[in-house]
Design a protein around this motif. Sequence first.
Motif, short mmCIF file in Angstrom:
data_model
loop_
_atom_site.label_atom_id
_atom_site.label_comp_id
_atom_site.label_asym_id
_atom_site.label_seq_id
_atom_site.Cartn_x
_atom_site.Cartn_y
_atom_site.Cartn_z
N GLY A 1 -7.24 -6.65 6.88
CA GLY A 1 -5.84 -5.50 7.55
C GLY A 1 -5.15 -6.80 7.15
O GLY A 1 -4.21 -6.36 7.72
N ALA A 2 -5.42 -8.31 6.74
CA ALA A 2 -4.74 -9.41 6.68
C ALA A 2 -3.62 -9.03 5.69
O ALA A 2 -2.53 -9.34 5.31
CB ALA A 2 -4.87 -10.81 6.66
N VAL A 3 -4.25 -8.84 4.30
CA VAL A 3 -3.44 -8.28 3.18
C VAL A 3 -2.76 -6.84 2.93
O VAL A 3 -1.49 -7.05 2.90
CB VAL A 3 -4.73 -7.45 1.89
N ASP A 4 -3.46 -5.64 4.25
CA ASP A 4 -2.40 -4.57 4.31
C ASP A 4 -1.02 -4.87 5.03
O ASP A 4 -0.14 -4.90 4.82
CB ASP A 4 -3.38 -3.77 5.18
N ALA A 5 -1.31 -6.36 6.03
CA ALA A 5 -0.42 -6.27 7.04
C ALA A 5 1.11 -7.51 6.49
O ALA A 5 2.18 -7.24 5.97
CB ALA A 5 -0.22 -7.60 8.35
N GLY A 6 0.69 -8.11 5.15
CA GLY A 6 0.86 -8.82 3.79
C GLY A 6 2.07 -8.20 3.22
O GLY A 6 3.76 -7.88 2.77
N VAL A 7 1.33 -7.05 2.78
CA VAL A 7 2.05 -5.65 1.80
C VAL A 7 3.30 -4.94 2.68
O VAL A 7 3.96 -5.03 2.26
CB VAL A 7 0.67 -4.51 1.42
N ASP A 8 2.93 -4.46 3.57
CA ASP A 8 3.73 -4.31 4.71
C ASP A 8 5.15 -4.88 4.79
O ASP A 8 6.14 -4.81 4.73
CB ASP A 8 3.07 -3.70 5.39
N GLY A 9 4.90 -6.27 5.13
CA GLY A 9 6.17 -7.20 5.32
C GLY A 9 6.38 -7.51 4.12
O GLY A 9 7.73 -7.37 4.59
N MET A 10 6.03 -7.44 3.00
CA MET A 10 6.62 -7.53 1.46
C MET A 10 7.42 -6.46 1.29
O MET A 10 8.59 -6.26 1.27
CB MET A 10 5.49 -7.54 0.59
N LEU A 11 7.47 -5.20 1.82
CA LEU A 11 8.05 -3.49 1.84
C LEU A 11 8.87 -4.31 2.89
O LEU A 11 10.34 -3.71 2.28
CB LEU A 11 7.04 -2.26 2.07
N ARG A 12 8.77 -4.71 3.62
CA ARG A 12 9.72 -4.63 4.11
C ARG A 12 11.29 -5.65 4.04
O ARG A 12 12.30 -5.45 3.92
CB ARG A 12 9.66 -4.33 6.31
N ALA A 13 10.52 -6.21 3.65
CA ALA A 13 11.61 -7.70 3.20
C ALA A 13 12.31 -7.82 1.66
O ALA A 13 13.30 -7.53 1.79
CB ALA A 13 10.32 -9.10 2.34
N CYS A 14 11.60 -6.37 1.66
CA CYS A 14 12.54 -5.54 0.02
C CYS A 14 13.04 -4.69 0.59
O CYS A 14 14.02 -5.14 0.28
CB CYS A 14 11.64 -5.78 -1.26
N VAL A 15 12.74 -3.91 1.60
CA VAL A 15 14.14 -3.40 2.15
C VAL A 15 15.44 -3.54 2.72
O VAL A 15 16.15 -3.40 2.47
CB VAL A 15 13.98 -2.43 2.75
N ARG A 16 15.14 -4.74 2.92
CA ARG A 16 15.92 -5.47 4.10
C ARG A 16 17.19 -6.31 3.43
O ARG A 16 18.03 -6.55 3.03
CB ARG A 16 15.29 -7.00 4.49
N GLY A 17 16.59 -6.52 1.60
CA GLY A 17 17.32 -7.74 0.89
C GLY A 17 18.42 -6.68 0.34
O GLY A 17 18.81 -7.28 -0.71
N LYS A 18 18.30 -5.29 0.38
CA LYS A 18 18.61 -4.15 -0.85
C LYS A 18 20.23 -4.21 -0.48
O LYS A 18 20.63 -4.56 0.78
CB LYS A 18 18.16 -2.86 -0.59
N LEU A 19 20.91 -4.76 -1.51
CA LEU A 19 22.08 -4.52 -1.55
C LEU A 19 23.25 -3.32 -1.39
O LEU A 19 22.11 -2.34 -1.29
CB LEU A 19 22.96 -5.49 -2.79
N PRO A 20 24.13 -3.00 -1.53
CA PRO A 20 25.18 -1.65 -0.81
C PRO A 20 24.64 -1.39 -1.74
O PRO A 20 24.85 0.03 -2.55
CB PRO A 20 26.36 -2.20 0.26
N GLY A 21 25.21 -1.52 -3.26
CA GLY A 21 25.46 -1.26 -4.36
C GLY A 21 24.66 -1.69 -6.02
O GLY A 21 24.30 -2.69 -5.36
#
Length: 358
Positions: free
Chosen positions: A318-338
Amino acid sequence: MPVMLGMPRPAMVQDPLTAGSGVAPLVDVHGRVHRDLRISLTDRCSLRCTYCMPEQGNEWLAKSSILTLDEIERVARAAAAAGVTTFRLTGGEPLLRRDVVDVVRRLAAIEGPAGRVEVAMTTNGIRLPELLPALVDAGLRRLNISLDTLRRDRFHELTRRDRLDDVLDGIAAAAASGLHPLKLNAVAMRGVNDDELADLVAFAGDHGAEMRFIEQMPLDVGHTWDRVRMVTRDEILAALAVRWTLTPVPGRGGAPAERWLLDGGPRTVGVIASVTAPFCGDCDRLRLTADGQLRNCLFSTTEYDLLPVLRAPRQPRGAVDAGVDGMLRACVRGKLPGHAIDDPAFLQPARGMNAIGG
Ligand code: SAM
């Protein structure tokens, strides 16, 4: 030309797919919902296309850093739970990976909030005659095959390998498999294959496939990209308009290709104009490299390292899965407009297309 981003979107987006599932969708600060994960299975390739990799001196990823089948599945499951609906396997050459059929089988069994995911692949086609029945049986649903020229001498020069016949056999196998839609991709290059564009379209049509032309992007390992050599979307369309009447196909959504009907259809052609007509405003893609780096853009210089998360010792699932989910969200948050290719400060990513995953 400035990056065209479309209308600004509200930061709060209702996603019909994940609504009610209890999982927040992968929405970035510009309102883009992410549905597509490109998964690179290897940085190795059986060809050495001049616009992608050098003949010699490639620095291959360390074997120990390559994600295992279990690790790929784990990331894919987290992405699907958050609303990703398509996995596209790529590379390098994905069919070089020994367990590619198992990868397809494991990923094709994944269910997201909207049901089964779809597994697609981008390949040079060389190993398709041998592997396609097993891949289809494992759940592969769509194929894009790269084909830049129909001329054997050119193919040899461009890819540094005399393997056009193998690619054509792969395309024939794909056409016979009934996988649909089948797409053929070519990078249009001045003085290299720009006199063959209409021939490629006709060839694709004869194989029940759609031809798609890609503007060459600054993603080669050798950093030799030159805007002047790039054949633009408008030049591609002008060349095709000599033979066919082109009618735009509406409803592009988040797809990279703009599409046109040829002489009213049903045959179509697509153009992926990442440089002269960027489609970043509708981008719904994330990338996972073979060595476990999440990327939010082909051109990004930032990567989100999943290896420490996936390989942390003594962590409960569960902790690994939560870590992966968190990393996916961090990656999406960091996306630039273009992608900002036109920005004078643009820096080409250190990795080439083969290591990012095309
Ligand atoms: N080996 C597979 C194949 O040949 O399709 C998958 C990987 S390859 C990197 C994926 C796609 O990226 C191919 O269609 C290739 O032509 C395209 N590509 C590679 N380098 C490119 C560049 N600099 N600009 C545009 N497209 C590129």
